[in-house]
Design a protein around this motif. Structure first.
Motif, PDB file in Angstrom:
ATOM      1  N   PHE A 182       7.706   9.188  -0.108  1.00  0.00           N
ATOM      2  CA  PHE A 182       8.610   8.345   0.776  1.00  0.00           C
ATOM      3  C   PHE A 182      10.002   8.338  -0.076  1.00  0.00           C
ATOM      4  O   PHE A 182      10.056   7.763  -1.210  1.00  0.00           O
ATOM      5  N   SER A 183      11.129   8.596   0.755  1.00  0.00           N
ATOM      6  CA  SER A 183      12.491   8.350   0.196  1.00  0.00           C
ATOM      7  C   SER A 183      12.722   6.847   0.514  1.00  0.00           C
ATOM      8  O   SER A 183      13.631   6.289  -0.143  1.00  0.00           O
ATOM      9  N   GLU A 184      12.314   6.198   1.701  1.00  0.00           N
ATOM     10  CA  GLU A 184      12.566   4.860   2.125  1.00  0.00           C
ATOM     11  C   GLU A 184      11.507   4.428   2.898  1.00  0.00           C
ATOM     12  O   GLU A 184      10.877   5.050   3.508  1.00  0.00           O
ATOM     13  N   ILE A 185      11.345   3.231   2.914  1.00  0.00           N
ATOM     14  CA  ILE A 185      10.426   2.462   3.514  1.00  0.00           C
ATOM     15  C   ILE A 185      11.282   1.260   4.348  1.00  0.00           C
ATOM     16  O   ILE A 185      11.749   0.487   3.789  1.00  0.00           O
ATOM     17  N   HIS A 199       1.104  -1.216  -0.132  1.00  0.00           N
ATOM     18  CA  HIS A 199      -0.024  -0.014   0.157  1.00  0.00           C
ATOM     19  C   HIS A 199       0.911   1.473  -0.033  1.00  0.00           C
ATOM     20  O   HIS A 199       0.480   2.228  -0.507  1.00  0.00           O
ATOM     21  N   LEU A 200       2.058   1.271   0.708  1.00  0.00           N
ATOM     22  CA  LEU A 200       2.707   2.296   0.778  1.00  0.00           C
ATOM     23  C   LEU A 200       3.482   2.798  -0.531  1.00  0.00           C
ATOM     24  O   LEU A 200       4.005   3.851  -0.838  1.00  0.00           O
ATOM     25  N   ASN A 201       3.907   1.499  -1.315  1.00  0.00           N
ATOM     26  CA  ASN A 201       4.428   1.952  -2.470  1.00  0.00           C
ATOM     27  C   ASN A 201       3.579   2.147  -3.388  1.00  0.00           C
ATOM     28  O   ASN A 201       3.992   3.231  -4.328  1.00  0.00           O
ATOM     29  N   LYS A 202       2.380   1.944  -3.497  1.00  0.00           N
ATOM     30  CA  LYS A 202       1.297   2.520  -4.352  1.00  0.00           C
ATOM     31  C   LYS A 202       1.205   3.957  -3.912  1.00  0.00           C
ATOM     32  O   LYS A 202       0.936   4.903  -4.990  1.00  0.00           O
ATOM     33  N   LEU A 203       1.210   4.422  -2.689  1.00  0.00           N
ATOM     34  CA  LEU A 203       0.849   5.671  -2.182  1.00  0.00           C
ATOM     35  C   LEU A 203       2.031   6.427  -3.144  1.00  0.00           C
ATOM     36  O   LEU A 203       1.997   7.806  -3.301  1.00  0.00           O
ATOM     37  N   GLN A 226       8.055  16.353   3.272  1.00  0.00           N
ATOM     38  CA  GLN A 226       9.409  16.195   4.233  1.00  0.00           C
ATOM     39  C   GLN A 226       9.267  17.097   5.366  1.00  0.00           C
ATOM     40  O   GLN A 226       9.078  18.258   5.376  1.00  0.00           O
ATOM     41  N   GLY A 227       9.638  16.292   6.497  1.00  0.00           N
ATOM     42  CA  GLY A 227       9.526  17.214   7.822  1.00  0.00           C
ATOM     43  C   GLY A 227       8.415  17.492   8.424  1.00  0.00           C
ATOM     44  O   GLY A 227       8.057  18.093   9.219  1.00  0.00           O
ATOM     45  N   ARG A 228       6.916  16.667   7.813  1.00  0.00           N
ATOM     46  CA  ARG A 228       5.655  17.294   8.203  1.00  0.00           C
ATOM     47  C   ARG A 228       5.088  16.151   8.803  1.00  0.00           C
ATOM     48  O   ARG A 228       3.957  15.812   8.650  1.00  0.00           O
ATOM     49  N   SER A 229       5.666  15.355   9.497  1.00  0.00           N
ATOM     50  CA  SER A 229       4.959  13.953  10.270  1.00  0.00           C
ATOM     51  C   SER A 229       3.725  14.387  11.082  1.00  0.00           C
ATOM     52  O   SER A 229       2.875  13.786  11.139  1.00  0.00           O
ATOM     53  N   LYS A 230       3.884  15.446  11.550  1.00  0.00           N
ATOM     54  CA  LYS A 230       3.105  16.002  12.578  1.00  0.00           C
ATOM     55  C   LYS A 230       1.594  16.232  11.975  1.00  0.00           C
ATOM     56  O   LYS A 230       0.707  16.044  12.359  1.00  0.00           O
ATOM     57  N   ALA A 276       8.340   4.889   7.364  1.00  0.00           N
ATOM     58  CA  ALA A 276       8.250   5.509   6.014  1.00  0.00           C
ATOM     59  C   ALA A 276       8.790   6.916   6.220  1.00  0.00           C
ATOM     60  O   ALA A 276       8.370   7.907   6.667  1.00  0.00           O
ATOM     61  N   GLU A 277      10.077   7.027   5.422  1.00  0.00           N
ATOM     62  CA  GLU A 277      10.765   8.208   5.478  1.00  0.00           C
ATOM     63  C   GLU A 277      10.114   9.234   4.625  1.00  0.00           C
ATOM     64  O   GLU A 277       9.776   9.098   3.610  1.00  0.00           O
ATOM     65  N   LEU A 278       9.554  10.628   5.124  1.00  0.00           N
ATOM     66  CA  LEU A 278       8.946  11.488   4.417  1.00  0.00           C
ATOM     67  C   LEU A 278       9.892  12.232   3.513  1.00  0.00           C
ATOM     68  O   LEU A 278      11.041  12.576   3.551  1.00  0.00           O
TER      69      LEU A 278
END
Length: 404
Positions: free
Chosen positions: A331-334, A320-324, A350-354, A343-345
């Motif tokens: 994502f730069s890396e899962i 699912h994450l790869n499809k997103l 980027q930098g917006r996990s919150k 999942a690295e944004l």
């Protein structure tokens, strides 16, 4: 006497110490991987109480264990022992390298005990100068003063005065950095096989094997913090089993009680003998109520069906994450292991996990982060395919709103 008022999110700011920033909604009921708030809104839970709810909310076997034990014996202190504690210790020993167990109430307490044991063993068995602890940058080991000092994140450790001495931090997965600082005065190397709070980064095979050899060569103990990565989270009962590298001391907590507070430190008989009556202790640790729940959780988690199912659920979530990622480029890396997924944004997020977490809550999804740039997934080990699919729909809806 003041009249008691109804509680809501604003009540938190009025009555609680301001050390958390909880979500705006208040969960009041849970079942499996679904939660309902005060208004009856339903959420899919991908957070799992930060890797605690390995069997989801209110698993019938855990509910039954609480109910049955609550009518027998709650607490006796460690002036006496009790049957549930001895049974759970036997199960942990039977399934791991360990020969002795110490029970506490939280991951921090288990790690505090582990670090004290490592130093005490080294001082009493080797030299009063063998006190150095090697730990890793971005590590997290708890919030007591000792454990937060061993943890490798200054934001948690600074501002509380002088720290315990003889703790050195080096980059994770950097064997040469460990070689450069380990010596005859090193009592222990402490690491998480999968760093959780530090960004969901798994140790490499070469690193794990190399650190084990360095510890052996320098008569230092190898301590694995499996508070988050243990109890089935990565598809083995404990993560060290993936590597074939055995620690001298291991800590576990979180999923051990499936939501009921309990933790454990495991070690060998030879290392354990360094301690004696009064050397360490706990009032609540190993109480019958917690251990009864721990026994019920252990019996379910340590089964082929549950452990094998972890890899299958990971594959579904990652797909699912790869499809997103194909659609939004976010994502730069899962990475990670099992159902400890990071999942690295990247790109616009980027930098917006919150922001992502807040958008997810609006859509009815409970999520975690591991810093400003990592989305962290730690759902129930038995989350259903339908719940995964539903949660991923909500995640995409949240992301699409952030792009609009």
């Amino acid at each position: 006497m003041k009249e008691q008022q109804a509680v809501n999110r604003q009540t938190y700011d009025q009555v609680m110490l301001p050390i958390y920033s909880p979500a705006e909604f208040i969960p009041v009921r849970g079942e499996g991987s679904r939660v309902w708030d005060q208004q009856g809104k339903e959420y899919i839970d991908f957070a799992g109480g930060i890797a605690v709810l390995a069997l989801g909310h209110c698993h019938p076997a855990l509910v039954a264990a609480v109910r049955e034990q609550s009518e027998k014996l709650w607490h006796v202190s460690n002036i006496f022992t009790n049957e549930p504690a001895l049974t759970l210790a036997q199960k942990l020993i039977g399934a791991t390298f360990a020969e002795r167990v110490f029970f506490a109430n939280s991951g921090a307490e288990a790690n505090e005990a582990a670090f004290k044991l490592a130093r005490h063993y080294a001082i009493t068995q080797h030299s009063p100068y063998k006190t150095k602890i090697i730990a890793f940058k971005q590590a997290f080991h708890g919030r007591t003063f000792f454990t937060v000092s061993v943890g490798g994140q200054a934001k948690y450790a600074d501002g509380f005065g002088p720290k315990p001495a003889d703790i050195i931090h080096v980059p994770f997965n950097d064997l040469e950095a460990v070689k450069a600082v380990i010596d005859e005065e090193t009592c222990a190397v402490v690491l998480e096989p999968v760093q959780g709070e530090g960004g969901v980064t798994a140790a490499t095979q070469e690193f794990m094997e190399g650190v084990r050899k360095l510890c052996d060569d320098n008569k230092a103990l190898l301590v694995f913090d499996e508070v988050q990565s243990g109890m089935g989270r990565t598809g083995q009962l404990f993560s060290y089993m993936h590597y074939g590298v055995t620690p001298d001391i291991l800590t576990t907590a979180k999923a051990l009680g499936g939501g009921f507070p309990i933790s454990a430190m495991l070690t060998t008989a030879e290392i354990a003998q360094a301690m004696g009556p009064g050397t360490h202790g706990t009032t609540y640790g190993g109480n019958p109520l917690a251990c009864a729940v721990g026994n019920a959780a252990f019996d379910i988690i340590n089964t082929k069906d549950v452990l094998d199912g972890v890899a299958k659920r990971r594959e579904r979530i990652v797909a699912h994450l790869n499809k997103l990622n194909d659609k939004y480029g976010i994502f730069s890396e899962i990475r990670g292991m099992g159902l400890l997924i990071g999942a690295e944004l990247d790109g616009k997020l980027q930098g917006r996990s919150k922001d992502v977490l807040q958008a997810c809550a609006t859509e009815g999804l409970m999520m975690l982060s591991a810093g400003a740039n990592i989305l962290r997934f730690t759902p129930s080990l038995i989350i259903s395919e339908e719940e995964i699919n539903s949660g991923m729909v909500k995640l995409e809806q949240a992301i699409s709103h952030l792009f609009s």
